[in-house]
Design an enzyme around this catalytic site. Structure first.
Site, short mmCIF file in Angstrom:
data_model
loop_
_atom_site.label_atom_id
_atom_site.label_comp_id
_atom_site.label_asym_id
_atom_site.label_seq_id
_atom_site.Cartn_x
_atom_site.Cartn_y
_atom_site.Cartn_z
N GLU A 101 -0.44 3.74 1.20
CA GLU A 101 -1.39 4.75 1.23
C GLU A 101 -1.34 5.74 2.60
O GLU A 101 -1.45 6.70 2.57
CB GLU A 101 -2.97 4.14 0.95
CG GLU A 101 -3.36 4.20 -0.38
CD GLU A 101 -2.81 3.26 -1.20
OE1 GLU A 101 -1.99 2.14 -0.55
OE2 GLU A 101 -2.94 3.05 -2.29
N HIS A 161 -13.85 -2.37 -5.34
CA HIS A 161 -13.32 -1.17 -6.21
C HIS A 161 -14.31 -0.29 -6.69
O HIS A 161 -13.90 0.20 -7.59
CB HIS A 161 -12.33 -1.82 -7.19
CG HIS A 161 -11.08 -2.44 -6.99
ND1 HIS A 161 -10.98 -3.83 -6.72
CD2 HIS A 161 -9.83 -1.99 -7.32
CE1 HIS A 161 -9.81 -3.95 -6.18
NE2 HIS A 161 -9.14 -2.95 -6.64
#
Lengths: 282, 366
Positions: free
Chosen positions: B96, B165
């Site tokens: 990322e 998440h």
């Protein structure tokens, strides 16, 4: 020195014309004077905040610029005054920026660490963050297909950042026209390279990316190595890595009073070279 | 309550293959007597927006994990790699920080990248590139270096994915000058905001919602056009009302409308404001609504402290609408805990329709 993944290295001889010699010398001296002046201005509190000086490393920025075109791209970290100059910003605009004036290259809004110019993307304050940015610029070079490359600079301290290894991977995977350049001035802030890195062979850290180690105090070494790396990238072979071994004469920044010894002076080195070669007199 | 819950269950369908956008009428050429509105899922609306913007401008490209050959982790980019190829749709490794920086650098050098985060939870790994590199550069360079990048992906709670998440990043990114932050609810929002974001020269964070991807909405003929844009920075009144203002964004807008449908039977008319944009926030629309209804409830999925609702309440206090409040403004938010896994716990950690109804009645003192 070069990593095993390179079959041939850069040439070991170079040609220096009088014009080139004098131009490089003038440029390096200008940067030297500008940085020493900035040191004074900082101590007078006319420059505020952070001020990371480039004196000692002038052969790197001038040598790199001598090997590339103005249409190529360059990005570095915060020790950026030299690059702001070689990439086209005037001394006046740099000093005005450092002193927070609207005549500064970023109208006083950037300061020492955030100077930009055409095809020069700063001036970046977060250690290592400029490396993925540089690969992104290289991606744009490849995307537009205009035969341009991006020089992406970072220091020996930044070389231990994880995002640099992520970037190596993607640059190699996608064959981005990016030259990763580690300016190894032996110290990451106050920490010497031996205390920060399990391997101080920064030119090998790219693993599958071919790398070379270059004497960053010799401007002709820098120039020839960069020409070699630029040709490699332009030919579509993917990224290359260069380690420039150099020294800074000041501490990490103006807050660091550290005295670093260096017997080498790159500006003097060039002076004596052109003197010996008889280039000074017409 | 059961009716509301039932309506809620119908409205929200989880799972990746729901709602492939059943077309009820042909999209062009044949015109009936009524405007040719169609049912389009949020997923398909996003897909259309991506397709249209990729086609419109050569400089636009998409990168992220699984966006190309996998057709997108949530199938948002289905079919695009096949159509546009490796140059425009780029699969990245799981890096990322690296690929976000690459997207930002590409934007600085003149391209218009769309950087997909598989979820915004993973954007935390790259948050320095989003805020420091993308968000601040235009300012630091005194306008010399624009960064026209779009960061998009699902944000907030999903269904049983656990604490790491499920975080909502509206407040985090909404905090930062230099970024624009949008949060679509409907298909029209999703398509129009994504197109507007791609065309905007600023870095835009687009917070989608995974549970909304499969939900179909009617899209007007106007919304189906290739130049349909939803302006960034303008809220939409989804339902006119007179007694209370419900301000929300993303999935919670649907819950507000559900609550309004129940409350109308008791004579309470709720005005439902869909923020659409978190930053710059359309405070004027909220103020105008509060002046009319005299009561304010904000509804969001994110945590309460320093959140979107907190900001709205503060801004209302600071402006003329404060004088029109007949009761303190109320924030309905996600519970101040990491999101638990068990279904009953998870449901009760997010504002439900019954919570909104309860808050309205309490505010109106009925």
């Amino acid at each position: 020195m070069r990593s095993p993944s390179l079959e041939e290295g850069p040439p070991v001889t170079a040609v220096l014309t009088r014009e080139e010699g004098l131009h490089y010398y003038r440029t390096m001296q200008t940067i030297r004077r500008m940085e020493l002046k900035s040191d004074q201005l900082y101590k007078q509190k006319i420059i505020r905040g952070f001020c990371h000086l480039y004196d000692g490393q002038e052969a790197c920025c001038v040598g790199l610029e001598a090997a590339i075109k103005p249409t190529d791209h360059l990005i570095t970290a915060y020790r950026a005054h030299g690059y702001a100059y070689t990439r086209g910003t005037s001394v006046r605009e740099i000093l005005a920026e450092l002193t927070g004036r609207k005549g500064g290259c970023a109208k006083g809004k950037g300061g020492s660490m955030h100077m930009y110019a055409q095809n020069f993307y700063g001036g970046n304050g977060i250690v290592g963050a400029q490396v993925p940015l540089g690969a992104g610029i290289a991606l744009a070079c490849k995307y537009f297909g205009k035969d341009e490359i991006c020089l992406t600079l970072y220091g020996d301290g930044a070389a231990n950042q994880g995002q640099i290894f992520e970037t190596y991977n993607m640059a190699a995977l996608w064959k981005l026209p990016c030259i990763f350049i580690c300016e190894n001035n032996r110290y990451g802030m106050g920490t010497s390279v031996e205390r920060a890195a399990a391997s101080t062979d920064y030119y090998k850290r790219g693993d599958y990316i071919p790398g070379i180690r270059v004497d960053g105090m010799d401007i002709l070494c820098v120039r020839e190595a960069t020409k070699f790396a630029a040709e490699h990238c332009r030919s579509g072979k993917g990224p290359m890595l260069m380690e420039l071994q150099t020294y800074r004469y000041h501490g990490h920044s103006m807050s660091d009073p550290g005295i670093r010894y260096s017997k080498k002076d790159c500006v003097n080195l060039l002076y004596w070279l052109i003197y010996i070669q008889g280039l000074l007199s017409g | 309550m059961a009716a509301a819950a039932g309506a809620l269950r119908r409205l929200v369908r989880c799972g990746p293959q729901q709602g492939l956008g059943r077309l009820l009428q042909p999209r062009s050429g044949i015109h009936g007597s009524a405007p040719a509105a169609v049912q389009v899922t949020v997923r398909d609306a996003l897909n259309q927006a991506l397709d249209e913007e990729l086609e419109r401008d050569e400089k636009v490209f998409l990168l992220g994990e699984e966006v190309a050959q996998y057709d997108g982790a949530y199938k948002i980019s289905r079919g695009l790699w096949k159509k546009y190829g490796d140059k425009r749709i780029i699969d990245t490794p799981i890096s990322e920080m690296g690929f976000t920086g690459i997207a930002v650098g590409a934007a600085m050098a003149g391209l218009r990248p769309i950087c997909e985060f598989m979820t915004f939870n993973f954007s935390m790994q790259a948050i320095d590139q989003v805020i420091n590199s993308a968000g601040k550069t235009l300012y630091m360079s005194a306008g010399m270096v624009p960064v026209p990048v779009v960061f998009r992906g699902p944000n907030g709670a999903s269904a049983g994915v656990g604490a790491q998440h499920s975080q909502c990043f509206a407040a985090w990114y909404g905090h930062c000058p230099g970024l624009k932050v949008v949060s679509p609810w409907s298909s029209e929002d999703a398509k129009g905001l994504l197109k507007a974001s791609v065309r905007d020269d600023n870095p835009v964070v687009m917070l989608e919602n995974e549970l909304m991807y499969g939900v179909p909405f009617e899209m007007s003929e106007e919304a189906q056009s290739k130049d349909f844009l939803v302006p960034i920075g303008k809220a939409k009144i989804e339902r006119q009302g007179t007694h209370v203002t419900l301000v929300s964004h993303s999935r919670s807008v649907g819950h507000c409308l559900e609550a309004a449908a129940v409350l109308v039977k008791e004579g309470v008319e709720c005005e439902v404001v869909n923020l659409r944009t978190i930053r710059p926030m359309d405070v004027e629309s909220i103020e105008a609504s509060v002046v009319k209804t005299n009561h304010l409830i904000t509804v969001e999925g994110g945590w309460p402290q320093f959140g979107v609702g907190a900001e709205i309440c503060a801004r209302i206090m600071e402006g003329p609408a404060f004088n029109y409040l007949d009761a303190p403004a109320v924030r309905l938010t996600g519970a101040d805990v990491p999101m638990p896994y068990a279904k009953v716990l998870e449901e009760n950690c997010l504002p439900q329709v019954k919570d909104i109804i309860f808050a309205v009645k309490k505010t109106l003192n009925i």
